[in-house]
Scaffold this active site. Structure first.
Site, short mmCIF file in Angstrom:
data_model
loop_
_atom_site.label_atom_id
_atom_site.label_comp_id
_atom_site.label_asym_id
_atom_site.label_seq_id
_atom_site.Cartn_x
_atom_site.Cartn_y
_atom_site.Cartn_z
N LEU A 180 17.93 -35.62 16.99
CA LEU A 180 16.84 -35.78 17.97
C LEU A 180 17.26 -35.05 19.23
O LEU A 180 18.43 -35.09 19.61
CB LEU A 180 16.62 -37.26 18.31
CG LEU A 180 15.82 -38.14 17.35
CD1 LEU A 180 15.65 -39.52 17.98
CD2 LEU A 180 14.47 -37.55 17.03
N ASP A 181 16.32 -34.40 19.90
CA ASP A 181 16.63 -33.75 21.17
C ASP A 181 17.21 -34.76 22.15
O ASP A 181 16.84 -35.94 22.14
CB ASP A 181 15.36 -33.14 21.78
CG ASP A 181 14.78 -32.03 20.90
OD1 ASP A 181 15.51 -31.49 20.05
OD2 ASP A 181 13.58 -31.71 21.09
N ARG A 182 18.08 -34.29 23.01
CA ARG A 182 18.77 -35.18 23.95
C ARG A 182 17.83 -36.07 24.78
O ARG A 182 18.08 -37.27 24.93
CB ARG A 182 19.68 -34.36 24.87
CG ARG A 182 20.54 -35.22 25.76
CD ARG A 182 21.67 -34.45 26.41
NE ARG A 182 22.65 -35.37 26.97
CZ ARG A 182 23.92 -35.09 27.18
NH1 ARG A 182 24.40 -33.91 26.86
NH2 ARG A 182 24.73 -35.99 27.70
N VAL B 90 15.00 -37.27 24.05
CA VAL B 90 14.12 -38.07 23.21
C VAL B 90 14.84 -39.36 22.79
O VAL B 90 16.03 -39.34 22.48
CB VAL B 90 13.69 -37.28 21.95
CG1 VAL B 90 12.81 -38.12 21.04
CG2 VAL B 90 12.98 -36.00 22.37
N HIS C 245 11.84 -28.16 18.49
CA HIS C 245 10.94 -28.65 19.56
C HIS C 245 9.47 -28.67 19.11
O HIS C 245 8.56 -28.47 19.91
CB HIS C 245 11.07 -27.78 20.82
CG HIS C 245 12.37 -27.93 21.54
ND1 HIS C 245 12.67 -27.24 22.69
CD2 HIS C 245 13.47 -28.68 21.26
CE1 HIS C 245 13.89 -27.56 23.10
NE2 HIS C 245 14.39 -28.43 22.24
#
Length: 223
Positions: free
Chosen positions: A57-59, A61, A157
């Site tokens: 997961l993106d940081r 998020v 993304h």
């Protein structure tokens, strides 16, 4: 982090915004190491603890991250994620209401490595990859909408880029067009639930992430 499911083969944790799943150049302690420490202490395991990273997961998020506790589970989960056999549901708070209450979005995304950003196009461009997601509006406040999103593909993304492309940037996501940041540096995107067949027992596993401790999330989300 908060553990929401665990057995001998799989562990699912709810990540907070700001945590990284795997080690990177920042040198910050990744979630994978925190999970190792948790298992080592809880089960008093000597030596190294095995934890396999299945997805990321993106940081900024928050939400659910699935880890494998055995090499057998890692191999099978990797295949399941790659083949789209894992049902992941995201919730996103957007500044603008989308043009339809429910829709399928298809774009071609091109990733810019230097900027760590993806760009959406209506048509295929050199180096682009097809991206598909489904969304529906499940909540709203005076200024914001809450969308439930399901990914049909897994691109860099993807949710952030595709929602921005229809004029609905995610709250706090400066990189994709939000006007201001969230106070804690997060973006208002949550990996809300995950459902898949257990890689060993073959039972259906479904886990749900808690809502972020934020008044808007609490107000806008359906009970």
């Amino acid at each position: 982090m908060q553990v929401v499911y665990e057995d001998n083969h799989v562990i699912i944790v709810a990540k907070r915004s700001g945590e990284i799943v795997q080690g990177d150049k920042t040198g910050d302690t990744p979630l994978s190491e925190l999970v190792k420490q948790y298992i080592k202490e809880k089960y008093q395991k000597p030596g190294d603890v095995f934890i396999g990273v299945v997805h990321r997961l993106d940081r900024p998020v928050a939400g659910l991250v699935v880890f494998a506790r055995t090499s057998k589970a890692l191999e099978r989960l990797n295949r399941m994620f790659a083949e789209g056999q894992v049902r992941k549901t995201y919730w996103a708070i957007t500044k603008n209401r989308p043009p339809h209450e429910e829709d399928t979005l298809t774009h071609w995304l091109r990733r810019n490595e230097k900027q760590n950003k993806s760009y959406a196009s209506e048509t295929e461009k050199p180096g682009s990859k097809r991206a598909v997601l489904k969304y529906k509006v499940i909540g709203a406040s005076t200024n914001y909408s809450l969308l439930e999103v399901q990914l049909m593909t897994g691109r860099h993304h993807q949710i952030r880029c595709q929602l921005a492309a229809i004029g609905c940037p995610i709250k706090g996501d400066l990189k994709y067009g939000a006007q201001r940041s969230n106070p804690d540096g997060s973006i208002s995107l949550l990996a809300r639930s995950v459902e898949f067949e257990h890689p060993v027992s073959h039972e259906t596993i479904r886990a749900v992430a808690p809502l972020p401790a934020d008044s808007l999330w609490q107000a806008i989300a359906p009970i």
